[in-house]
Scaffold this motif. Structure first.
Motif, PDB file in Angstrom:
ATOM      1  N   VAL A 196       0.973  -1.345   0.014  1.00 30.85           N
ATOM      2  CA  VAL A 196      -0.030  -0.187   0.085  1.00 30.85           C
ATOM      3  C   VAL A 196       0.871   1.208   0.028  1.00 30.85           C
ATOM      4  N   GLN A 197       0.703   2.097  -1.063  1.00 35.32           N
ATOM      5  CA  GLN A 197       1.376   3.373  -1.071  1.00 35.32           C
ATOM      6  C   GLN A 197       0.588   4.647  -0.901  1.00 35.32           C
ATOM      7  N   LEU A 198       1.039   5.509   0.113  1.00 33.72           N
ATOM      8  CA  LEU A 198       0.133   6.709   0.366  1.00 33.72           C
ATOM      9  C   LEU A 198       0.749   7.831  -0.201  1.00 33.72           C
ATOM     10  N   GLU A 199       0.203   8.767  -0.704  1.00 38.29           N
ATOM     11  CA  GLU A 199       0.860  10.023  -0.860  1.00 38.29           C
ATOM     12  C   GLU A 199       0.663  10.845   0.260  1.00 38.29           C
ATOM     13  N   PRO A 200       1.586  11.794   0.741  1.00 31.19           N
ATOM     14  CA  PRO A 200       1.452  12.632   2.031  1.00 31.19           C
ATOM     15  C   PRO A 200       0.098  13.248   2.046  1.00 31.19           C
ATOM     16  N   GLN A 201      -0.417  13.732   0.895  1.00 36.73           N
ATOM     17  CA  GLN A 201      -1.914  14.479   0.950  1.00 36.73           C
ATOM     18  C   GLN A 201      -2.852  13.408   1.435  1.00 36.73           C
ATOM     19  N   ALA A 202      -2.870  12.174   0.913  1.00 36.97           N
ATOM     20  CA  ALA A 202      -3.872  11.150   1.544  1.00 36.97           C
ATOM     21  C   ALA A 202      -4.131  11.449   3.018  1.00 36.97           C
ATOM     22  N   LEU A 203      -3.080  11.518   3.694  1.00 33.41           N
ATOM     23  CA  LEU A 203      -3.102  11.704   5.314  1.00 33.41           C
ATOM     24  C   LEU A 203      -4.032  12.799   5.770  1.00 33.41           C
ATOM     25  N   HIS A 204      -4.424  13.724   4.886  1.00 34.60           N
ATOM     26  CA  HIS A 204      -4.997  14.994   5.383  1.00 34.60           C
ATOM     27  C   HIS A 204      -6.546  14.732   5.222  1.00 34.60           C
ATOM     28  N   THR A 205      -6.972  13.668   5.824  1.00 31.17           N
ATOM     29  CA  THR A 205      -8.393  13.590   5.704  1.00 31.17           C
ATOM     30  C   THR A 205      -8.669  12.632   6.919  1.00 31.17           C
ATOM     31  N   THR A 206     -10.126  12.320   7.033  1.00 32.09           N
ATOM     32  CA  THR A 206     -10.442  11.648   8.101  1.00 32.09           C
ATOM     33  C   THR A 206     -10.149  10.017   7.994  1.00 32.09           C
ATOM     34  N   SER A 207     -10.189   9.382   9.041  1.00 28.89           N
ATOM     35  CA  SER A 207      -9.516   8.026   9.075  1.00 28.89           C
ATOM     36  C   SER A 207     -10.611   7.352   8.337  1.00 28.89           C
ATOM     37  N   LYS A 257     -12.518   8.218   5.852  1.00 30.45           N
ATOM     38  CA  LYS A 257     -12.573   8.561   4.266  1.00 30.45           C
ATOM     39  C   LYS A 257     -11.117   7.619   3.866  1.00 30.45           C
ATOM     40  N   LEU A 258     -10.207   7.709   4.526  1.00 34.08           N
ATOM     41  CA  LEU A 258      -8.826   7.015   4.257  1.00 34.08           C
ATOM     42  C   LEU A 258      -9.202   5.490   4.120  1.00 34.08           C
ATOM     43  N   GLY A 259      -9.892   4.991   5.137  1.00 30.82           N
ATOM     44  CA  GLY A 259      -9.941   3.738   5.170  1.00 30.82           C
ATOM     45  C   GLY A 259     -10.839   3.138   4.002  1.00 30.82           C
ATOM     46  N   LYS A 260     -12.039   3.801   3.650  1.00 33.14           N
ATOM     47  CA  LYS A 260     -12.902   3.704   2.644  1.00 33.14           C
ATOM     48  C   LYS A 260     -12.005   3.562   1.303  1.00 33.14           C
ATOM     49  N   SER A 261     -11.167   4.515   1.059  1.00 37.34           N
ATOM     50  CA  SER A 261     -10.532   4.734   0.003  1.00 37.34           C
ATOM     51  C   SER A 261      -9.530   3.632  -0.421  1.00 37.34           C
ATOM     52  N   ILE A 262      -9.054   3.215   0.889  1.00 37.85           N
ATOM     53  CA  ILE A 262      -7.923   2.118   0.652  1.00 37.85           C
ATOM     54  C   ILE A 262      -8.671   0.710   0.338  1.00 37.85           C
ATOM     55  N   ALA A 263      -9.674   0.704   1.291  1.00 39.33           N
ATOM     56  CA  ALA A 263     -10.451  -0.594   1.089  1.00 39.33           C
ATOM     57  C   ALA A 263     -11.170  -0.521  -0.658  1.00 39.33           C
ATOM     58  N   GLU A 264     -11.555   0.491  -1.036  1.00 45.94           N
ATOM     59  CA  GLU A 264     -12.123   0.311  -2.435  1.00 45.94           C
ATOM     60  C   GLU A 264     -10.862   0.225  -3.549  1.00 45.94           C
ATOM     61  N   THR A 265      -9.910   0.872  -3.260  1.00 44.68           N
ATOM     62  CA  THR A 265      -8.418   0.731  -4.175  1.00 44.68           C
ATOM     63  C   THR A 265      -8.169  -0.808  -4.207  1.00 44.68           C
ATOM     64  N   ALA A 266      -8.212  -1.289  -3.014  1.00 46.35           N
ATOM     65  CA  ALA A 266      -7.802  -2.700  -2.939  1.00 46.35           C
ATOM     66  C   ALA A 266      -8.778  -3.603  -3.692  1.00 46.35           C
ATOM     67  N   LYS A 267      -9.926  -3.476  -3.587  1.00 48.54           N
ATOM     68  CA  LYS A 267     -10.994  -4.241  -4.158  1.00 48.54           C
ATOM     69  C   LYS A 267     -10.662  -4.187  -5.907  1.00 48.54           C
ATOM     70  N   GLN A 268     -10.416  -2.804  -6.153  1.00 53.59           N
ATOM     71  CA  GLN A 268     -10.116  -2.660  -7.521  1.00 53.59           C
ATOM     72  C   GLN A 268      -8.959  -3.405  -7.916  1.00 53.59           C
ATOM     73  N   ALA A 269      -7.825  -3.533  -7.212  1.00 51.65           N
ATOM     74  CA  ALA A 269      -6.808  -4.224  -7.412  1.00 51.65           C
ATOM     75  C   ALA A 269      -6.956  -5.688  -7.489  1.00 51.65           C
ATOM     76  N   ALA A 270      -7.970  -6.425  -6.513  1.00 50.88           N
ATOM     77  CA  ALA A 270      -8.345  -7.772  -6.465  1.00 50.88           C
ATOM     78  C   ALA A 270      -9.028  -8.053  -7.855  1.00 50.88           C
ATOM     79  N   ARG A 271      -9.832  -7.005  -8.221  1.00 47.50           N
ATOM     80  CA  ARG A 271     -10.755  -7.471  -9.547  1.00 47.50           C
ATOM     81  C   ARG A 271      -9.667  -7.443 -10.700  1.00 47.50           C
ATOM     82  N   LEU A 272      -8.799  -6.651 -10.703  1.00 41.79           N
ATOM     83  CA  LEU A 272      -7.512  -6.872 -11.779  1.00 41.79           C
ATOM     84  C   LEU A 272      -6.974  -7.970 -11.848  1.00 41.79           C
TER      85      LEU A 272
END
Length: 171
Positions: free
Chosen positions: A68-79, A81-96
Motif C-alpha cells: 500500500v502506497q500513500l501520498e502525503p496528501q492522503a493523510l489530510h483526511t478523516t480516518s 475516508k482514508l479507510g474507505k479509499s484504501i478498501a475500495e482501491t484494494a477491491k479494484q486491484a483484486a478485480r484486476l
C-alpha cells in the motif's frame, strides 16, 4: 481363435497403445505448461490507484494485498475516508488480479479442450473436461466478484479499531 482374428487383435492393441502414448505425451506437455503458468501466476502483481491518485494498492494473483502506497496528501483526511479509499482501491486491484488470473488460465483450458477426453478412450474413466469446467466456474465466482461494495457503509461497521467502545465487533 484363428490367426486372422489374432492378427486383428494385435493390430487393434497396437493402435490402442499408440493412442495411449499420444495421450500420455499430450498430458506431459500440458503438465509442463501448467507448471509454467503456475510459476508465472505467482509472480503476478496488480496495482490499482484511487480516483484521486493518492493511494496505490498492489495485490498478488489471488487478491492478497502485498503493498500500500500513500501520498502525503492522503493523510489530510478523516480516518473513515482514508479507510474507505484504501478498501475500495484494494477491491479494484483484486478485480484486476481476478481478470489476469482468468486470462492466464485460458491457454491451459484450451489445451485440455483440444485433447480427447479420457472417457473417449476408456469408458467409465473420469472426465478431464469436467474438472477444468469446475476450475473455471470456481474462478469466475470468487468472493471478489461477489463483494458487497456497501459493506463499509454499514452503520455497525467502525473503522476506528483503537476504540473498543465504538463497536461491538471488538469486545
Amino acid at each position: 481363435m484363428d490367426e486372422w482374428e489374432r492378427e486383428g487383435f494385435r493390430s487393434a492393441n497396437k493402435e490402442l497403445r499408440y493412442q495411449i502414448a499420444d495421450i500420455m505425451d499430450a498430458y506431459e506437455r500440458q503438465r509442463v505448461e501448467l507448471a509454467e503458468v503456475q510459476q508465472q501466476m505467482t509472480a503476478v502483481r496488480c496495482t490499482a490507484t484511487s480516483s484521486d491518485g493518492l493511494i496505490a494498492v498492489t495485490v498478488d494473483i489471488v487478491g492478497v494485498v502485498t503493498d500500500v502506497q500513500l501520498e502525503p496528501q492522503a493523510l489530510h483526511t478523516t480516518s473513515e475516508k482514508l479507510g474507505k479509499s484504501i478498501a475500495e482501491t484494494a477491491k479494484q486491484a483484486a478485480r484486476l488480479a481476478q481478470q489476469r488470473a482468468a486470462e492466464m488460465a485460458t491457454p491451459v483450458t484450451d489445451i485440455v479442450g483440444a485433447m480427447p477426453d479420457l472417457p473417449d478412450m476408456l469408458p467409465g474413466a473420469p472426465s478431464l473436461r469436467e474438472s477444468t469446467t469446475s476450475i473455471e466456474e470456481a474462478t469466475a465466482s470468487t468472493p471478489i466478484a461477489a463483494a458487497d461494495d456497501d459493506y463499509y457503509d454499514d452503520d455497525d461497521y467502525d473503522l476506528d479499531w483503537r476504540n473498543p467502545h465504538n463497536s461491538s465487533r471488538f469486545g
